[in-house]
Design a protein around this motif. Structure first.
Motif, PDB file in Angstrom:
ATOM      1  N   PRO A  22       3.707  -3.758  -1.358  1.00 35.34           N
ATOM      2  CA  PRO A  22       4.447  -2.530  -1.705  1.00 35.34           C
ATOM      3  C   PRO A  22       3.535  -1.321  -1.916  1.00 35.34           C
ATOM      4  CG  PRO A  22       4.548  -4.135  -3.499  1.00 35.34           C
ATOM      5  CD  PRO A  22       4.018  -4.845  -2.305  1.00 35.34           C
ATOM      6  N   LEU A  23       2.342  -1.551  -2.457  1.00 32.52           N
ATOM      7  CA  LEU A  23       1.417  -0.433  -2.662  1.00 32.52           C
ATOM      8  C   LEU A  23       0.816   0.022  -1.336  1.00 32.52           C
ATOM      9  CD1 LEU A  23      -0.433  -1.394  -5.969  1.00 32.52           C
ATOM     10  CD2 LEU A  23       1.528   0.106  -5.639  1.00 32.52           C
ATOM     11  N   SER A  24       0.590  -0.908  -0.415  1.00 32.86           N
ATOM     12  CA  SER A  24       0.114  -0.533   0.917  1.00 32.86           C
ATOM     13  C   SER A  24       1.140   0.346   1.627  1.00 32.86           C
ATOM     14  CB  SER A  24      -0.169  -1.790   1.742  1.00 32.86           C
ATOM     15  OG  SER A  24      -0.539  -1.450   3.065  1.00 32.86           O
ATOM     16  N   GLN A  25       2.400  -0.032   1.506  1.00 37.18           N
ATOM     17  CA  GLN A  25       3.467   0.783   2.111  1.00 37.18           C
ATOM     18  C   GLN A  25       3.523   2.162   1.464  1.00 37.18           C
ATOM     19  OE1 GLN A  25       7.320  -1.062   1.873  1.00 37.18           O
ATOM     20  NE2 GLN A  25       8.346   0.554   3.031  1.00 37.18           N
ATOM     21  N   ALA A  26       3.363   2.207   0.137  1.00 34.97           N
ATOM     22  CA  ALA A  26       3.375   3.493  -0.570  1.00 34.97           C
ATOM     23  C   ALA A  26       2.213   4.369  -0.114  1.00 34.97           C
ATOM     24  CB  ALA A  26       3.302   3.258  -2.075  1.00 34.97           C
ATOM     25  N   LYS A  27       1.040   3.766   0.094  1.00 35.39           N
ATOM     26  CA  LYS A  27      -0.124   4.530   0.533  1.00 35.39           C
ATOM     27  C   LYS A  27       0.137   5.201   1.873  1.00 35.39           C
ATOM     28  CE  LYS A  27      -4.100   4.652   3.124  1.00 35.39           C
ATOM     29  NZ  LYS A  27      -4.381   4.334   4.537  1.00 35.39           N
ATOM     30  N   HIS A  28       0.716   4.475   2.828  1.00 34.29           N
ATOM     31  CA  HIS A  28       0.986   5.044   4.155  1.00 34.29           C
ATOM     32  C   HIS A  28       2.035   6.156   4.071  1.00 34.29           C
ATOM     33  CE1 HIS A  28      -1.523   2.338   6.502  1.00 34.29           C
ATOM     34  NE2 HIS A  28      -1.063   1.317   5.778  1.00 34.29           N
ATOM     35  N   THR A  29       3.015   5.984   3.202  1.00 36.85           N
ATOM     36  CA  THR A  29       4.026   7.031   3.021  1.00 36.85           C
ATOM     37  C   THR A  29       3.395   8.300   2.459  1.00 36.85           C
ATOM     38  OG1 THR A  29       5.728   5.350   2.611  1.00 36.85           O
ATOM     39  CG2 THR A  29       6.207   7.607   1.913  1.00 36.85           C
ATOM     40  N   ILE A  30       2.507   8.134   1.467  1.00 34.63           N
ATOM     41  CA  ILE A  30       1.819   9.286   0.874  1.00 34.63           C
ATOM     42  C   ILE A  30       0.958   9.983   1.917  1.00 34.63           C
ATOM     43  CG2 ILE A  30       0.033   9.943  -0.789  1.00 34.63           C
ATOM     44  CD1 ILE A  30       1.082   7.649  -2.583  1.00 34.63           C
ATOM     45  N   ALA A  31       0.234   9.212   2.721  1.00 36.19           N
ATOM     46  CA  ALA A  31      -0.625   9.790   3.750  1.00 36.19           C
ATOM     47  C   ALA A  31       0.182  10.619   4.745  1.00 36.19           C
ATOM     48  CB  ALA A  31      -1.394   8.693   4.475  1.00 36.19           C
ATOM     49  N   ASP A  32       1.350  10.111   5.146  1.00 33.64           N
ATOM     50  CA  ASP A  32       2.212  10.852   6.080  1.00 33.64           C
ATOM     51  C   ASP A  32       2.680  12.171   5.469  1.00 33.64           C
ATOM     52  OD1 ASP A  32       1.950   8.867   7.968  1.00 33.64           O
ATOM     53  OD2 ASP A  32       3.821   7.844   7.427  1.00 33.64           O
ATOM     54  N   LYS A  33       3.060  12.132   4.201  1.00 34.38           N
ATOM     55  CA  LYS A  33       3.523  13.356   3.541  1.00 34.38           C
ATOM     56  C   LYS A  33       2.397  14.387   3.430  1.00 34.38           C
ATOM     57  CE  LYS A  33       7.192  11.234   0.735  1.00 34.38           C
ATOM     58  NZ  LYS A  33       7.662  10.953  -0.653  1.00 34.38           N
ATOM     59  N   LEU A  34       1.198  13.932   3.124  1.00 35.89           N
ATOM     60  CA  LEU A  34       0.067  14.860   2.985  1.00 35.89           C
ATOM     61  C   LEU A  34      -0.317  15.467   4.335  1.00 35.89           C
ATOM     62  CD1 LEU A  34      -2.286  13.043   0.425  1.00 35.89           C
ATOM     63  CD2 LEU A  34      -0.433  14.676   0.011  1.00 35.89           C
ATOM     64  N   ARG A  35      -0.189  14.695   5.376  1.00 34.54           N
ATOM     65  CA  ARG A  35      -0.507  15.227   6.704  1.00 34.54           C
ATOM     66  C   ARG A  35       0.515  16.280   7.123  1.00 34.54           C
ATOM     67  NH1 ARG A  35      -4.031  13.674  10.227  1.00 34.54           N
ATOM     68  NH2 ARG A  35      -4.364  11.667   9.191  1.00 34.54           N
ATOM     69  N   ARG A  36       1.784  16.007   6.878  1.00 30.84           N
ATOM     70  CA  ARG A  36       2.833  16.961   7.283  1.00 30.84           C
ATOM     71  C   ARG A  36       2.727  18.273   6.507  1.00 30.84           C
ATOM     72  NH1 ARG A  36       6.253  12.319   7.122  1.00 30.84           N
ATOM     73  NH2 ARG A  36       7.149  13.050   5.161  1.00 30.84           N
ATOM     74  N   SER A  37       2.237  18.209   5.274  1.00 30.52           N
ATOM     75  CA  SER A  37       2.133  19.429   4.451  1.00 30.52           C
ATOM     76  C   SER A  37       0.757  20.093   4.558  1.00 30.52           C
ATOM     77  CB  SER A  37       2.425  19.087   2.985  1.00 30.52           C
ATOM     78  OG  SER A  37       1.499  18.124   2.505  1.00 30.52           O
ATOM     79  N   ASN A  38      -0.069  19.629   5.501  1.00 29.83           N
ATOM     80  CA  ASN A  38      -1.407  20.197   5.743  1.00 29.83           C
ATOM     81  C   ASN A  38      -2.352  20.068   4.551  1.00 29.83           C
ATOM     82  OD1 ASN A  38      -0.822  21.039   8.409  1.00 29.83           O
ATOM     83  ND2 ASN A  38       0.193  22.885   7.608  1.00 29.83           N
ATOM     84  N   CYS A  39      -2.056  19.128   3.658  1.00 24.95           N
ATOM     85  CA  CYS A  39      -2.934  18.934   2.499  1.00 24.95           C
ATOM     86  C   CYS A  39      -4.262  18.304   2.896  1.00 24.95           C
ATOM     87  CB  CYS A  39      -2.224  18.066   1.456  1.00 24.95           C
ATOM     88  SG  CYS A  39      -0.819  18.871   0.662  1.00 24.95           S
TER      89      CYS A  39
END
Length: 554
Positions: A380-397
């Motif tokens: 579950p934490l691995s899945q959360a990490k990938h979700t966070i990474a996708d959000k940060l990429r889309r927001s140019n962070c």
């Protein structure tokens, strides 16, 4: 000239009362525990023999408290007991193998060869040395040299500590000679010794030894460490610490470089306020339903980007430093997602948190640590990490993080002295006391840290040479004496101003901040006061970029 009198303090404070109006980085809520590290270590040095014994054992379990809150306590205790039984079996095997190895290796060297080794340049010419041994005199770690060849020296150290304790009912704290000081720290079943020819004070050396001890605890836990030596006093701990030596090596080198250790604070990666908010929001929105997640920490280049925590719980700066050291010392985190037990001694020295550790993406050197009390939460934490990474990429962070790490010239925090516009200031470091966060004029350079690490692998000898241009490391060395006087337990100074033909240094501590500034030589006091006032105003204007101003929770 140098001065520490009250009239100097009044002179500075009279300029618009900056202590009241300007406390850059101050916040009512802090992501970190802002406990003063120097007060802790001063207490440690002044503790009695009885007080020291109780201090090591009186540890309540924060992890058990969290497990109770989420209804997993009984299951976790059962699993922990099972894992400890397995570890005890491994210890028995390790002990027999390690003891036999030690006997064989010691048997190969004659007494004269060992005496010659103690006089060799490999040991004698070092500016600083650290030894760690058990209370029975067994060598555990040495910063330079071979532990087996230093077994005799460890026996002498153990004898010195024991004689003082048993005959005088006292604690051996230090031995000081004309050009060297040796500081002793006994923590539970371990004896740590720091020998230094530098200008570090006893308290500063105790701080470094405590970090080394905490690094060992982070690998084993204090409970397991005590249990090992209760069962076998002569146990050779090196077998269980195999591979962890690099963590202690890198930690000792890191402490030479980074003033964050000296001041008990954490560096934050300077980022626009909106970018940091977007990063924090991405983590909270993804992880808020994971009940057993205690901390989510994003770091890059030994700097904190954000920390989201479970309500009621905070981290001490020293625990953050150990996490920085873990990530910097482990290349494997860059290539794969890792699941590792992590003990954070200030948070809970009695047990492990379980950490999902991985870099956020291949094109960004930010590392995400998700720390939980659950032993089987990897997926579950691995899945959360990938979700966070996708959000940060889309927001140019991720781009913003890279710009900050690469020290983009367009950012005001890349070269603060240029933007402040005070040419007389050569260097400064500022700590906000309420949030335990640090900012310096020369942000940490990973390239220079790597160069310094390589030099210490090759040498670490005492070298006298004229330095043409000081690095941030050199400035930190210069500040040590001033920091020691400001945090002196007997008669602490509030303000120190020293001016000579080489430089001018001002050190100032208030209820809200701690500041160290290096000016050009022979700087007049009034000019220095006005420059400090302008410096504090600039830090105040940039505080939302260079500090984390809130304390987000899940």
């Amino acid at each position: 000239m140098a001065s520490t009198s009250k009239d100097n303090m009044q002179n500075i404070c009279s300029h618009d009362n900056p202590e009241k109006d300007l406390e850059p980085g101050a916040s009512h809520d802090s992501i970190l525990n802002p406990t003063d590290s120097f007060e802790e270590f001063a207490t440690e040095m002044n503790s009695s023999l009885e007080g020291r014994a109780t201090d090591v054992t009186k540890k309540s379990s924060t992890i058990s408290e969290i497990q109770s809150e989420i209804g997993e306590c009984s299951k976790a205790l059962k699993e922990t007991k099972s894992s400890e039984n397995l570890l005890n079996k491994d210890e028995a095997i390790s002990s027999s193998v390690s003891n036999s190895n030690l006997q064989e290796q010691n048997g190969d060297d004659t007494e004269s060869e060992l005496d010659d080794y103690l006089k060799s340049p490999e040991l004698v010419n070092k500016e600083k040395h650290v030894f760690i041994l058990s209370s029975a005199g067994k060598p555990i770690y040495t910063r330079y040299g071979n532990e087996d060849k230093l077994a005799g020296l460890c026996g002498v150290i153990q004898a010195l500590v024991s004689v003082v304790e048993e005959q005088n009912r006292d604690i051996l704290r230090s031995i000081i000679t004309k050009d060297c000081k040796a500081v002793f720290l006994v923590k539970g079943p371990l004896i740590l010794v720091g020998m230094s020819k530098s200008n570090e004070s006893e308290t500063q050396l105790v701080l470094q030894l405590t970090y080394a001890f905490n690094q060992i605890v982070s690998v084993l836990t204090l409970t397991q460490l005590n249990r090992i030596f209760e069962q076998r006093r002569n146990y050779d701990l090196r077998r269980l610490l195999s591979g962890a030596e690099r963590l202690i090596d890198n930690l000792l080198i890191f402490m030479e470089k980074d003033p964050a250790f000296l001041l008990g604070a954490v560096r934050c990666l300077p980022l626009p306020e909106k970018v940091r908010e977007n990063i924090t929001s991405a983590i909270i929105s993804t992880c808020h339903k994971i009940r057993d997640l205690v901390f989510a920490i994003l770091i890059a280049g030994n700097q904190l980007i954000t920390l989201v925590r479970m309500k009621k719980y905070t981290l001490h700066p020293s625990d953050i430093h150990l996490l920085f050291n873990l990530v910097r010392s482990s290349e494997s985190f860059k290539t794969a997602e890792s699941w590792t037990p992590i003990c954070l001694p200030k948070f809970d020295a009695t047990g492990f948190l379980h950490g999902h550790v991985s870099y956020i993406s291949e094109d960004c050197q930010a590392c995400l640590l998700l720390l939980t009390v659950q032993r089987d939460a990897f997926y579950p934490l691995s899945q959360a990490k990938h979700t966070i990474a996708d959000k940060l990429r889309r927001s140019n962070c991720l781009t913003a993080i890279n710009d900050a790490l690469n020290r983009n010239k367009d950012l005001t925090t890349t070269n603060p002295l240029k933007h402040i516009g005070i040419p007389e200031i050569r260097h400064f470091m500022y700590k906000c006391k309420s949030t335990a966060q640090l900012f310096t004029s020369d942000p940490i350079s990973l390239d220079r840290l790597q160069d310094y690490r390589q030099r210490h692998k090759e040498g670490g000898d005492v070298v006298k040479k004229k330095v043409e241009k000081l690095s941030d490391m050199d400035y930190v060395r210069n500040y040590r004496e001033f920091c020691s006087k400001i945090h002196c337990a007997r008669s602490p100074a509030k303000l120190i101003f020293r001016s000579n033909s080489e430089d001018t240094i001002l050190a100032w501590i208030t209820n809200g901040f701690e500041l160290y500034v290096t000016f050009d030589p022979l700087m007049e006091k009034d000019l220095a006061i006005r420059a400090v006032d302008r410096l504090l105003r600039w830090i105040k204007n940039e505080e939302k970029r260079i500090f984390i101003m809130n304390a987000p929770t899940f």
